[in-house]
Write a protein that holds these residues in place. Structure first.
Motif, PDB file in Angstrom:
ATOM      1  N   GLN A  13       0.832  -1.207   0.000  1.00  0.00           N
ATOM      2  CA  GLN A  13       0.000   0.000   0.000  1.00  0.00           C
ATOM      3  C   GLN A  13       0.863   1.251   0.000  1.00  0.00           C
ATOM      4  O   GLN A  13       0.553   2.234  -0.691  1.00  0.00           O
ATOM      5  CB  GLN A  13      -0.937   0.001   1.208  1.00  0.00           C
ATOM      6  N   ASN A  14       1.952   1.234   0.772  1.00  0.00           N
ATOM      7  CA  ASN A  14       2.835   2.394   0.812  1.00  0.00           C
ATOM      8  C   ASN A  14       3.524   2.620  -0.533  1.00  0.00           C
ATOM      9  O   ASN A  14       3.676   3.762  -0.976  1.00  0.00           O
ATOM     10  CB  ASN A  14       3.886   2.240   1.918  1.00  0.00           C
ATOM     11  N   GLY A  45       3.091   5.857  -3.545  1.00  0.00           N
ATOM     12  CA  GLY A  45       4.175   6.714  -3.979  1.00  0.00           C
ATOM     13  C   GLY A  45       5.434   6.657  -3.141  1.00  0.00           C
ATOM     14  O   GLY A  45       6.399   7.354  -3.439  1.00  0.00           O
ATOM     15  N   PHE A  46       5.449   5.867  -2.087  1.00  0.00           N
ATOM     16  CA  PHE A  46       6.660   5.722  -1.268  1.00  0.00           C
ATOM     17  C   PHE A  46       7.709   4.924  -2.044  1.00  0.00           C
ATOM     18  O   PHE A  46       7.371   4.055  -2.850  1.00  0.00           O
ATOM     19  CB  PHE A  46       6.355   4.961   0.023  1.00  0.00           C
ATOM     20  N   THR A  47       8.961   5.211  -1.768  1.00  0.00           N
ATOM     21  CA  THR A  47      10.018   4.335  -2.281  1.00  0.00           C
ATOM     22  C   THR A  47      10.018   3.064  -1.418  1.00  0.00           C
ATOM     23  O   THR A  47       9.431   3.039  -0.335  1.00  0.00           O
ATOM     24  CB  THR A  47      11.400   5.012  -2.193  1.00  0.00           C
ATOM     25  N   THR A  48      10.685   2.048  -1.898  1.00  0.00           N
ATOM     26  CA  THR A  48      10.724   0.793  -1.130  1.00  0.00           C
ATOM     27  C   THR A  48      11.361   1.019   0.235  1.00  0.00           C
ATOM     28  O   THR A  48      10.876   0.525   1.253  1.00  0.00           O
ATOM     29  CB  THR A  48      11.516  -0.279  -1.903  1.00  0.00           C
ATOM     30  N   TYR A  49      12.424   1.805   0.253  1.00  0.00           N
ATOM     31  CA  TYR A  49      13.109   2.100   1.515  1.00  0.00           C
ATOM     32  C   TYR A  49      12.164   2.821   2.468  1.00  0.00           C
ATOM     33  O   TYR A  49      12.048   2.468   3.638  1.00  0.00           O
ATOM     34  CB  TYR A  49      14.360   2.935   1.243  1.00  0.00           C
ATOM     35  N   SER A  68       8.547   3.074   7.110  1.00  0.00           N
ATOM     36  CA  SER A  68       7.272   3.452   7.741  1.00  0.00           C
ATOM     37  C   SER A  68       6.752   2.333   8.643  1.00  0.00           C
ATOM     38  O   SER A  68       5.977   2.594   9.562  1.00  0.00           O
ATOM     39  CB  SER A  68       6.222   3.794   6.683  1.00  0.00           C
ATOM     40  N   LEU A  69       7.177   1.102   8.398  1.00  0.00           N
ATOM     41  CA  LEU A  69       6.758  -0.010   9.271  1.00  0.00           C
ATOM     42  C   LEU A  69       7.342   0.140  10.668  1.00  0.00           C
ATOM     43  O   LEU A  69       6.733  -0.239  11.661  1.00  0.00           O
ATOM     44  CB  LEU A  69       7.193  -1.354   8.679  1.00  0.00           C
TER      45      LEU A  69
END
Length: 184
Positions: free
Chosen positions: A167-168, A172-176, A181-182
Motif C-alpha cells: 500500500q505504501n 508513492g513511497f520508495t521501497t526504503y 514506515s513499518l
C-alpha cells in the motif's frame, strides 16, 4: 514438735528448690550446647556452599575458553547460528559450558540418589546415562523450540507487513521509505 515438723518441711522445700535449680541449669546448659552445635553445623554448611559457589564461579569463568578449544569449529559455528536464530543472548561456548556443568552436577546427584535408594547396577547406570543424555539434549531442544516460535511469529505477521508495504509503495513511497514506515 511443731519445730521439728517445720524444720524437715523447710529442708525438703530447700532441697526441692536446689534440685529444681540444678535441673533447670542443666537443661539450660544442654540447650545452650545444642544451639552451639547447631550454630557450628550451620557455619560449616554455609562455608561449604560458599566454597562450592566460588569453585563453580571459577569453573564458569574458564569453561567457555576450554569449550572453545575442545569443540570443533564447525559444530560451534552451527550452534552459534542456531543460537542467533533463537534470539538467545549467549555464545555457543557459554551454552556448552552451562550444559557441561549441569551434566556433571546432575549426573553426580542422580548417582548419589540411586545409590541411596539402593538400586541395582543396571537401573542405576540407566538413570545416570539417561540424565546425562537428557541434559545434553535439552539445550538443543530449547533452541529448536525458540526458533520455531520465532518462525511462527514471522509467518503470522508477514502477510500484514507485505500488505502495508504494498500500500505504501502504491501510494508513492520508495521501497526504503515503505519499509521505514513499518518501524514507525
Amino acid at each position: 514438735m511443731s519445730d521439728r515438723e517445720s524444720k524437715p518441711s523447710s529442708g525438703i522445700v530447700r532441697f526441692s528448690k536446689n534440685l529444681t535449680l540444678m535441673i533447670s541449669d542443666g537443661v539450660v546448659k544442654i540447650f545452650s550446647l545444642f544451639l552451639f552445635a547447631v550454630n557450628i553445623l550451620a557455619l560449616v554448611v554455609v562455608t561449604f556452599f560458599k566454597i562450592i559457589g566460588r569453585t563453580i564461579q571459577a569453573f564458569m569463568h574458564f569453561m567457555p575458553k576450554l569449550m572453545a578449544a575442545v569443540v570443533p569449529k564447525k559444530a560451534e559455528s552451527n550452534l552459534e547460528e542456531q543460537i542467533a536464530y533463537s534470539g538467545i543472548d549467549l555464545s555457543a561456548d557459554e551454552v556448552l559450558s552451562y550444559t557441561t556443568l549441569y551434566s556433571v552436577v546432575l549426573t553426580i546427584a542422580v548417582f548419589i540418589i540411586t545409590s541411596w535408594l539402593g538400586l541395582d547396577a543396571i537401573p542405576k547406570y540407566f538413570a545416570i546415562i539417561a540424565t546425562f543424555m537428557l541434559v545434553w539434549s535439552s539445550p538443543y531442544i530449547m533452541i529448536a523450540v525458540l526458533i520455531r516460535k520465532r518462525v511462527d511469529n514471522v509467518e503470522k505477521m508477514l502477510p500484514d507487513v507485505l500488505t502495508i508495504v504494498a500500500q505504501n509503495i502504491s501510494s508513492g513511497f520508495t521501497t526504503y521509505n515503505a519499509l521505514l514506515s513499518l518501524i514507525h
